[in-house]
Design an enzyme around this catalytic site. Sequence first.
Site, PDB file in Angstrom:
ATOM      1  N   GLY A 166       0.804  -1.220   0.000  1.00 47.70           N
ATOM      2  CA  GLY A 166       0.000   0.000   0.000  1.00 47.70           C
ATOM      3  C   GLY A 166       0.839   1.274   0.000  1.00 47.70           C
ATOM      4  O   GLY A 166       2.067   1.249   0.130  1.00 47.70           O
ATOM      5  N   HIS A 167       0.140   2.403  -0.133  1.00 48.37           N
ATOM      6  CA  HIS A 167       0.848   3.679  -0.242  1.00 48.37           C
ATOM      7  C   HIS A 167       1.572   4.051   1.053  1.00 48.37           C
ATOM      8  O   HIS A 167       1.122   3.766   2.154  1.00 48.37           O
ATOM      9  CB  HIS A 167      -0.107   4.802  -0.673  1.00 48.37           C
ATOM     10  CG  HIS A 167      -1.296   4.996   0.206  1.00 48.37           C
ATOM     11  ND1 HIS A 167      -2.330   5.838  -0.121  1.00 48.37           N
ATOM     12  CD2 HIS A 167      -1.633   4.471   1.406  1.00 48.37           C
ATOM     13  CE1 HIS A 167      -3.230   5.817   0.839  1.00 48.37           C
ATOM     14  NE2 HIS A 167      -2.828   5.000   1.765  1.00 48.37           N
TER      15      HIS A 167
END
Length: 353
Positions: A251-252
Site C-alpha cells: 500500500g501507499h
Amino acid sequence: MTPDFSVRLHELQAGLGGELVADASVPEPGERLIRRIGPLQGADAGTISFLANPRYRAQLADTDAGCVIVSAATRDAVRPGCVALVVPDPYLHFARLTQWWAVRTRPVAPAGIHPSAVVAPDVVLGEGVSVGAQAVIESGAVIGAGAVIGPLGFVGAGVRVGERTRLAPRVTLMPGTRIGARCLLHSGVVLGADGFGFAPDQGRWEKIEQLGGVVIGDDVEIGANTCIDRGALDDTLIGAGVKLDNLIQIGHNVRIGEHTAMAGCTGVAGSTRIGRGCAIGGGANILGHLEIADGVTVSATSVVTHSLRKPGHYSGIFPIDDNASWERNAATLRQLHSLRDRIRALEKQSKTS
C-alpha cells in the site's frame, strides 16, 4: 535448461570454489562432464545436484547424479562413483551455481530499440540498453546502461531505471517511479499506481489524489503481478536487496527495510514501516500504520494487527503473538473439546457426591 550446454567439473570448481572428492573409480573427477542441474531423484550421470536438507540424505545412496554438492558432514554418504563437491553451505553454493549457469545459457536481450517500440525523443538511454517490441518510454525517462525494458513494457514520464535492471514483458512503471541498479521485475508488475485513498462525504467517497512516488533500491526482485502503490504525499520506499514474491500488494507510503523478503499473496496496508532483514510468510496480512522491527519473522497466513517492536517469530490470527506462546495456545485450543467433556463429567460427579 539449454540442452547443448555442458561444462567440466574443474571449470565449475574454478568459478565457484569447493573441493572435488571421489573414490578410486573416478581417477579424474574434474574431467567429469555436466550437462544439467537437477534434483537427486531423476538425475543422470550428466547431472549436478545438491543436498542441503538432512532429511533427504538417504537419496544420496540411490541417485545417479554425476556430482552432488554436499557439506563436509555428508561427504562420506555420497555413493561410490559419484563426485562430491564439498562446500561450507550447499544451498548457498547451489544458488550461486544457478546464477553461473543462467549467465551462460539464458538468452540475452539484444541491445537497441525494437522498431515497434515508442520512445520519446528526450529519453536518455545508457549504453547497451534493450527496448523490446511495443514498449513505450515517455518523455524525460532515464534508463541506465545495460537495462532491459521488455516487450509491452510501459515506462512513464520522468521514470528512472538503474543500470542492468531487467523488466520482464508487461511491466508498468508509472510516473514518479525510481528504480535502482540490478533489479529484476517480473511480468505484470505495476509500480506507482494510485494508493487506496478516499475521504467519506455523506455516504460517498471523495478521491484523495496520490502525489508521491515509488522508490526502489538496488538489487531488488519483484515477483509477477505484484503491485506497489505510489505514496499519497511522501514516497513509498523499498530498500536495497528486498525480495518480493508474486501477487503481493504494498500500500501507499509503506516503507520496507533492506533485505526483507515476502512470500506470495502477502498484503501490506498503507503507511506501515517494516524493518530490515524481516521474513514475511505467504498470505500474511499486515494492517496499516504499524511498525515492524528489524529481524521479525511472520508465519504464513498470519494477520498482524498491532506493531511488533521486538525481533522474533510471530504467528497466528487470534491475535498474533510471539511464536512460542502461539504454539502453546494453539495446542490448548485443539484440546478444548475434550477438556469441556472432562469438566462436565467432573461437575456431574460433584453434584452426585
